[in-house]
Design a protein around this motif. Sequence first.
Motif, short mmCIF file in Angstrom:
data_model
loop_
_atom_site.label_atom_id
_atom_site.label_comp_id
_atom_site.label_asym_id
_atom_site.label_seq_id
_atom_site.Cartn_x
_atom_site.Cartn_y
_atom_site.Cartn_z
N GLU A 193 -9.47 -24.61 20.43
CA GLU A 193 -10.91 -24.96 21.15
C GLU A 193 -10.96 -24.60 22.66
N ARG A 236 -14.09 -17.48 18.17
CA ARG A 236 -14.65 -18.43 17.28
C ARG A 236 -14.26 -18.20 15.79
N THR A 267 -10.82 -19.30 15.78
CA THR A 267 -10.82 -20.60 15.52
C THR A 267 -10.86 -21.05 13.97
#
Length: 731
Positions: free
Chosen positions: A256, A280, A283
């Motif tokens: 993150e 993202r 992630t």
Amino acid sequence: MRKNYFFTVIGLLFCLQLYSQQPPKTYKDSIETIAKAANEAYDSYDFNASLEYSWKLIELASPKEDYYNLHVGYNGLGTTYEVLEDTLRAKENYLKALEFAKKSENDTLLWYAYNNLGNVLTVDKETIEEGLDSYEKALELVSKLEVPEEALIPIINIAWTYLENGKSEKALPYLKEAWKLNKAQDDKESESNLLTLFGMYHTGRGEYEEARDHFEIALEVAQKNNLLVQVSFAYKEYAKMLFKSGNFDEAYLALEKHQKYREKIFQKEKNLQREAVYGRFQTEEYKRDLATAQREQLYKDEVIAKTQQITIIMVISLIVMFVFLVLLYRNNRVRKELIAEQEQKNKELIAAKEEAERLSLLKTRFFSTVSHELRTPLYGVVGLTSLLLEDNKNEKQREDLKSLKFSADYLLALINDVLQMNKMESNLVHLENSGFNIQELFQGIVKSFETTGNLNSNEIQLQIDDEIPQTLIGDSMRLSQIMMNLVGNAVKFTENGQVWVKAERRSCQENKCRIYFEVGDTGSGIPKDKQEDIFEEFSQLKSQNQTYQGTGLGLPIVKKLLDLFGSKIELESEEGKGAVFSFVITFDIGEDRVVEVSEGQPETMAEKVVKRILIVDDNRINQVVTERILLKRDFECRVAGSGEEALEIIRNETIDLVLMDVNMPGMNGMEATREVRKFNTNIPIIALTAVEVGEMREEILSAGMNDIINKPYDIPQFFSTIFRNMLQPVA
């Protein structure tokens, strides 16, 4: 994000331009301003502006072919696209930068170009080796510059490449060398990245505590110096290490943070929001991987539950495979049947071909035999008629005898034409080269048509170009056949007019001469719609002279003979205005012959030396005709009806020349000649045959005969051959 630290070298490149060649001041100022703006935009992560300024730099440098600044512009595009992870465009621009670096012959630009090209090549698994080669070239160029600290960049890149491809031990020597060089420079960006790379090295060896220490120090150095790219890179690799060591929660937090710094880097790049989305997504991938690890046991249970489904699928697959094999077997069987059928058809075709060849050979033999059998009695008819014409003073009988001879000559011409076409169709006609004189050849041809020409009240003209060499090398017999057919047609279709025969030299070079031949007349001409048909076999035009009819084979024979010469017949004609046939043949030029005796002298010399000639022929009429012809020239003649009788005479009597018939019952002419040669090698022996000379020439001459005379005789040629052989020196 990969190797971003090394893209900041663009700043150094922009600074180096100050030492390049000195262009005009306005151009120099513009270049410096744009280069500086591009560098500042890149350093502040404004990548749109960096791309725009780099393109302006290229546009400004292109008209002046400023290779240095063209390299700088394309390198700027490449580094910007690389940091945006658009490797295809980065590679395209790095290659252009390398091209201009080579043209500028600047080793500093070259090693930066090879280094940056290596960055994009090592991203692709298939081009890793090419990328490493590029780094090595960069190192080699740095060593030439004798600036060892600049070797830091390619050395770190090589270590980086080995680490990313799981070759930690190969990376270690490069890492140590880079660390030593960086200590001398105190470059915080390099220090942070090297610490991260050491962390990757220990991760690869499973030394997670040592790796953690290096990653934490790398993060501390990068954060303290506000190095966003280095912080992002360190967190990314730190997350990988944590995930690998089983610390999934910490890995998630590190990832993150990596994403957070990545978004800071790209926050000014409005058109590249996809990078943040991609981060993202990455992630989320880590989250899913974590969940997958926790549900691993559940997956195993599901796999067991699906075993039955897999079994069913396998059974279905086996059934499909079995059906496929059945179809394959069936197709193979059908294929074998088709092959067998094709082989049978091929055998039938070969048998049909052999039968056709056999029939063609039989046809050739038939024509040869028939021609011989017809020529033999015709010899008697023509010969006796000629003798009667010479002796008979009765005008009424002379007219009848002329008609008889004309009919015999026509029949002989018909036989010759049919036999000639048959030989051509069987590919038995070949050109034989020997020296000849066109003047002598054509005079003989024209002379032979004087009687026919006078019959139709025609004037025959002969025009021979004086520039044609005296001696040409070629097949004079086939040329005579062509001319005889063309002149014969011209005389036949012309009454009270003119016929001309022409030969002109077109060109002579490299011992070859192109001769143009023309046969024309002022006769009835040929209609336009018939000009192609006349070259077909047995095709005839209606003749004005109704007392003469031909076989319709003359012009087809001419066309086929000219094909052998590599030539083509041309025709110009209008109905009622005559016709002109022409063609061109290339001959070799022979040595000029020196005539040592005047016309008629050979006969005189022969008459003084030769008196006795032996005629060997099984046909009584032929014996009489030949003997009568010779007696008119005051020769003494002996006659033998067989080969055995001829041998006895030659052994016991004085004979100066032998006329030997080739085809005789019992001992034929060739066998008799071989026997003669055993005890007499000097006596001239001339073959008499009604068969085409070309068919038996080799066999006749190899039997020991000196020359050949074809039946029926051409009287002048008959005596010319006899005198020529009489005058040969004794061996």
